[in-house]
Design an enzyme around this catalytic site. Structure first.
Site, short mmCIF file in Angstrom:
data_model
loop_
_atom_site.label_atom_id
_atom_site.label_comp_id
_atom_site.label_asym_id
_atom_site.label_seq_id
_atom_site.Cartn_x
_atom_site.Cartn_y
_atom_site.Cartn_z
N HIS A 33 0.87 -1.45 0.25
CA HIS A 33 -0.23 0.39 0.14
C HIS A 33 1.08 1.31 0.08
O HIS A 33 2.03 1.44 0.84
CB HIS A 33 -0.96 -0.19 1.01
CG HIS A 33 -1.42 1.61 1.81
ND1 HIS A 33 -2.36 2.07 0.73
CD2 HIS A 33 -0.71 2.68 2.26
CE1 HIS A 33 -3.24 3.01 0.98
NE2 HIS A 33 -2.52 3.38 1.92
N CYS A 65 -4.39 2.31 -4.57
CA CYS A 65 -3.60 3.52 -4.26
C CYS A 65 -2.43 2.97 -4.77
O CYS A 65 -1.90 4.40 -4.68
CB CYS A 65 -3.20 2.63 -2.72
SG CYS A 65 -3.06 1.20 -1.86
#
Length: 182
Positions: free
Chosen positions: A39, A112
């Protein structure tokens, strides 16, 4: 007179908390090992910008505390002369046009990491974005027999859900959120 410059950092998290390497070898095969489930978020202007249920931002410590995770690495991507207002306007446009809106999140193709990459290159006008090895994780997963088998299940789950988040709408002055209604 030149504009002030702001450092831009890339925060890299491992959503598997270190388990990806050993589990991916077992489930995906030795030639498809994934070291981390990445992430990423951009840290600039004293805020952490990320993409989940739309484009969101908050103080970096709030993001980390709310999820109980901490970056495994923080990379300096460069310096931008864009202001926070200019960057957040770019974010608003991306949300409004649906590119990174509330309903456009896709775990395998618009996540993301894609947001961090595009925001660094386009929104902040940096010379580099997210490292290629991070952007290639979904393809590495999908190229395995197990990944090919699981893909339809993941796609079906995404039809009914959006990416998880617990950051507020920004009305409390802590964070910001841009969905389709931006």
């Amino acid at each position: 007179m030149s504009r002030p410059s702001h450092e831009v950092h890339l925060a890299i998290y491992d959503l598997s908390n270190g388990m990806a390497r050993s589990l991916s070898a077992q489930f995906l095969g030795p030639q498809h090992v994934i070291d981390v489930l990445p992430h990423t978020a951009l840290v600039v202007f004293g805020k952490e910008y990320f993409f989940g249920r739309g484009i969101e931002w908050c103080h970096p410590q709030e993001f980390r505390a709310s999820r109980g995770i901490h970056p495994i690495e923080i990379q300096l991507l460069g310096h931008t002369t864009k202001t926070a207002a200019e960057f957040e306007e770019w974010c608003r446009l991306q949300a409004q046009n649906g590119r990174f809106g509330m309903e456009s999140y896709d775990l395998l193709s618009r996540n993301c990491n894609n947001f961090s990459h595009d925001a660094a290159l386009e929104g902040l006008r940096l010379g580099r974005g997210v490292p290629q090895w991070i952007l290639e994780v979904p393809q590495k997963f999908l190229s395995s027999p197990m990944g090919m088998m699981i893909r339809p299940i993941l796609e079906q789950m995404q039809i009914t859900n959006t990416a998880p988040t617990n950051i507020g709408s920004g009305r409390n002055g802590v964070g910001g959120h841009l969905g389709m209604d931006g």
